[in-house]
Design an enzyme around this catalytic site. Structure first.
Site, PDB file in Angstrom:
ATOM      1  N   PHE A 344      -2.376  -4.731   6.984  1.00  0.00           N
ATOM      2  CA  PHE A 344      -1.109  -4.230   7.504  1.00  0.00           C
ATOM      3  C   PHE A 344      -1.181  -2.735   7.770  1.00  0.00           C
ATOM      4  O   PHE A 344      -1.706  -1.978   6.944  1.00  0.00           O
ATOM      5  CB  PHE A 344       0.023  -4.472   6.501  1.00  0.00           C
ATOM      6  N   ASP A 345      -0.655  -2.331   8.898  1.00  0.00           N
ATOM      7  CA  ASP A 345      -0.328  -0.921   9.076  1.00  0.00           C
ATOM      8  C   ASP A 345       0.901  -0.667   8.209  1.00  0.00           C
ATOM      9  O   ASP A 345       1.632  -1.601   7.871  1.00  0.00           O
ATOM     10  CB  ASP A 345      -0.022  -0.637  10.547  1.00  0.00           C
ATOM     11  N   LYS A 346       1.123   0.568   7.797  1.00  0.00           N
ATOM     12  CA  LYS A 346       2.264   0.854   6.921  1.00  0.00           C
ATOM     13  C   LYS A 346       3.532   1.115   7.713  1.00  0.00           C
ATOM     14  O   LYS A 346       4.486   0.346   7.664  1.00  0.00           O
ATOM     15  CB  LYS A 346       1.960   2.057   6.006  1.00  0.00           C
TER      16      LYS A 346
END
Length: 650
Positions: A344-346
């Protein structure tokens, strides 16, 4: 504008001419009705009207009516079968034509007619199943009108959307559908975006906000500047994704198609061998061996096997679309079953990408009156931190004071005067330059929690401190917990600093983190997983995550609405911008995989059993057709439809 006709040219481009479809449907229903009538007569004369004799005996009438059934329901099937034979292609149509015509030569024309009629009925059901997915595309095409009211030299004129250019301005009255993508240049209104996102709650749009073709203006007058032509608009890209997805075949679907090419000619060869072998080695009469050979052809018809994968994939794509999940092809549904890691990107993925105020601290420990000055300063700034502080001030009903002499200090903060006193709001570097003592010990605990700290004061003293943090999505924890339950590893791959990423990891229970990465470094992390044979999904916002999305086994973009790069790079787009849809997607993938296996095993098992019974003479054309072919195919179609009823994960 919203009641006008829709662009027939656009509809033709994707071969969805409704008038032709309705005409074909009526024609097919007529064929089914007439064929049913003659087939009934054939059965009545063969089995019921035993004492009816007029010119010919009952058997002749039965065969004549059966012949009508074959000619009416099987005309195109027979023509196509022999046309392909001339081209040196042996197809299912030839297989069924041979069985139906051959049955008349051994006195079983009624059974051959039933075989042809039921085969036509199966093809009709296949077409109906396919049309269910086509209708979703047709309805998508129609939600945006084909004309727009364009403002030219102060006057308004109606123009076709194909003729509208970027920079043109169109007007929208309450109730109008948006013809093109654009930016609001006048007015504000609530917009119903459910046609694109599936979200029923209207979204308030104001000056400078983006709007999209196919959405509906509910209650305000708007003027919108066109940012994308009719070919470039978001709606057109979604249509192309859906159309191309139906063409994109999964690996198992490709295998079944390759298998079917060899299967049909092999079946015809085996049927001929059955006719030859039975009389020679088992002393079966030639009449019976021919009958068994024709029955063998009918049972071996690979309709159910050929349908087993594509019908399930179409149902999966349709189910995804219903839930606001755009899947670019069946192969990605299949690939999700091999995934053991989610990255996941944040910002904008696990979090909403919107800062919110978490703490407001006065260094004198007494008063927060200074918030009025802070609100006045931040009202004059467009920085994300400023917007978050202004929102918090509104929530606390704090009225911003009138600030004069406002200055933006790049990379440090802002300043302005109130009642002759200059105030500052910014990071610690700004106050260090003012030679004030920065309370490092007070700030440290907040920064360790991944919060951004903003200081407030004048050139003599520090007055207070505000901490902010990107808001974690409400559903993020539930999604990560569900992935853990499924033994799927979770990663954060972010460009943010270590403390911020650590805080999110601790909050959500993420297994592993990578931080302070540039886009190419994110891509390298994903590449390592792929090269080591670890199936990995990348979930990002589709902008700075594009290289990682493209490199992963499956790239999933959050919030596809408004993001061109996500539509182009990602394999799957979550249009509702809801992380919970990831679990719904996994459920669709799992059920589709199981559904395909069920269909294939069922088709092969039943047909193999019926073939054995046929060889030993325990099978006739009626049972072979009703259960071995039509029955199995019908079950496969109904089983695939079950995928459409998958419930959304909540």
């Amino acid at each position: 504008m919203t009641d006008g006709n829709f662009c027939s040219t656009c509809l033709d481009e994707i071969d969805l001419d409704e008038e032709t479809e309705i005409s074909n449907k009526r024609k097919n229903i007529l064929i089914i009705t007439i064929s049913s009538f003659f087939l009934t007569l054939s059965i009545l004369f063969e089995f019921i009207f035993l004492n009816f004799e007029f010119i010919f005996d009952n058997f002749i009438y039965s065969q004549i009516f059966a012949g009508f059934v074959v000619l009416i329901s099987g005309f195109n099937i027979i023509i196509d079968g022999f046309k392909n034979l001339v081209r040196k292609k042996i197809t299912i149509d030839l297989l069924m034509s041979t069985a139906a015509i051959g049955s008349f030569f051994i006195g079983h024309g009624g059974e051959g007619a039933a075989a042809m009629f039921l085969f036509f009925l199966v093809e009709y059901l296949e077409e109906y199943a396919s049309d269910r997915s086509k209708k979703s595309i047709t309805s998508l095409m129609k939600i945006a009108p084909e004309t727009a009211i364009i403002k030219k030299n102060g006057l308004y004129e109606e123009m076709h959307t194909h003729d509208v250019l970027k920079g043109d301005i169109f007007q929208l009255k309450p109730g109008d559908s948006m013809p093109l993508d654009g930016v609001i240049v006048r007015g504000s209104s609530s917009i119903n975006e459910s046609s694109l996102t599936g979200e029923s709650v209207p979204v308030f749009k104001k000056l400078g906000d983006e709007v999209f073709a196919g959405t509906v203006n509910l209650n305000g007058y708007l003027e919108v500047e066109v940012t994308k032509t009719s070919e470039q608009r978001l709606l057109a890209k979604i249509q192309n994704i859906i159309i191309n997805a139906r063409k994109e075949k999964s690996d198992i679907e490709k295998f079944v198609n390759r298998f079917a090419k060899f299967y049909t000619p092999s079946v015809i060869l085996i049927a001929i061998l059955v006719i030859i072998i039975l009389p020679v080695f088992f002393q079966v009469p030639l009449y019976d061996s021919i009958y068994r050979g024709l029955t063998f052809l009918v049972i071996s018809c690979p309709c159910a096997l050929a349908l087993s994968t594509p019908i399930s994939i179409i149902s999966a794509l349709t189910s995804g679309a219903k839930n606001g999940i755009l899947i670019k092809g069946g192969k990605y549904i299949e690939e999700l079953n091999n995934i053991n890691t989610f990255a996941f990107d944040k910002t904008g993925t696990l979090t909403e990408g919107i800062l919110e105020v978490k703490d407001i601290i006065s260094f004198d420990g007494i008063s927060n009156d200074w918030l009025e000055i802070v609100a006045g300063l931040e009202t004059l700034s467009e920085h994300p931190i400023s917007k978050a502080i202004v929102r918090e001030a509104k929530n606390r009903k704090v009225e911003p004071l009138n600030i004069v002499g406002f200055k933006s200090i790049t990379g440090k903060g802002v300043s302005g005067e109130f009642k002759g006193q200059r105030y500052y709001l910014g990071n610690k570097k700004l106050f260090q330059e003012l030679e004030l003592v920065v309370p490092e010990n007070t700030m440290a605990p907040f920064m360790q929690e991944g919060k951004t700290v903003v200081l407030f004061g004048n050139n003599k003293e520090l007055i207070g401190m505000i901490s902010l943090r990107d808001k974690v999505r409400d559903e993020s924890r539930k999604v990560i917990d569900e992935l853990k339950n499924r033994k799927i590893k979770s990663l954060i791959i972010s460009g943010d600093n270590q403390k911020t990423v650590n805080a999110i990891q601790k909050n959500l229970g993420i297994d592993e983190i990578y931080y302070e990465l540039k886009p190419d470094e994110k891509q390298n992390v994903i590449k390592n997983y792929v090269e080591n044979g670890k199936g990995i999904v990348m979930v990002g916002d589709g902008v700075n995550d594009a290289p990682a999305l493209a490199t992963s086994n499956v790239g999933i973009a959050m919030g596809g609405i408004g993001s061109d790069i996500s539509l182009e790079t990602a394999d799957i787009i979550l249009m509702k911008d809801n992380l919970s849809d990831l679990i719904t997607l996994l459920n669709i993938s799992k059920k589709t995989s199981r559904n395909i296996k069920e269909n294939i095993y069922l088709a092969i098992t039943i047909k193999f059993l019926f073939l054995i019974l046929t060889f030993f003479g325990y099978m006739n054309l009626w049972i072979a057709l009703g259960f071995g072919d039509l029955g199995v195919t019908f079950i496969v179609i109904l089983n695939a439809f079950r995928i459409s009823f998958i419930r959304k994960f909540r």
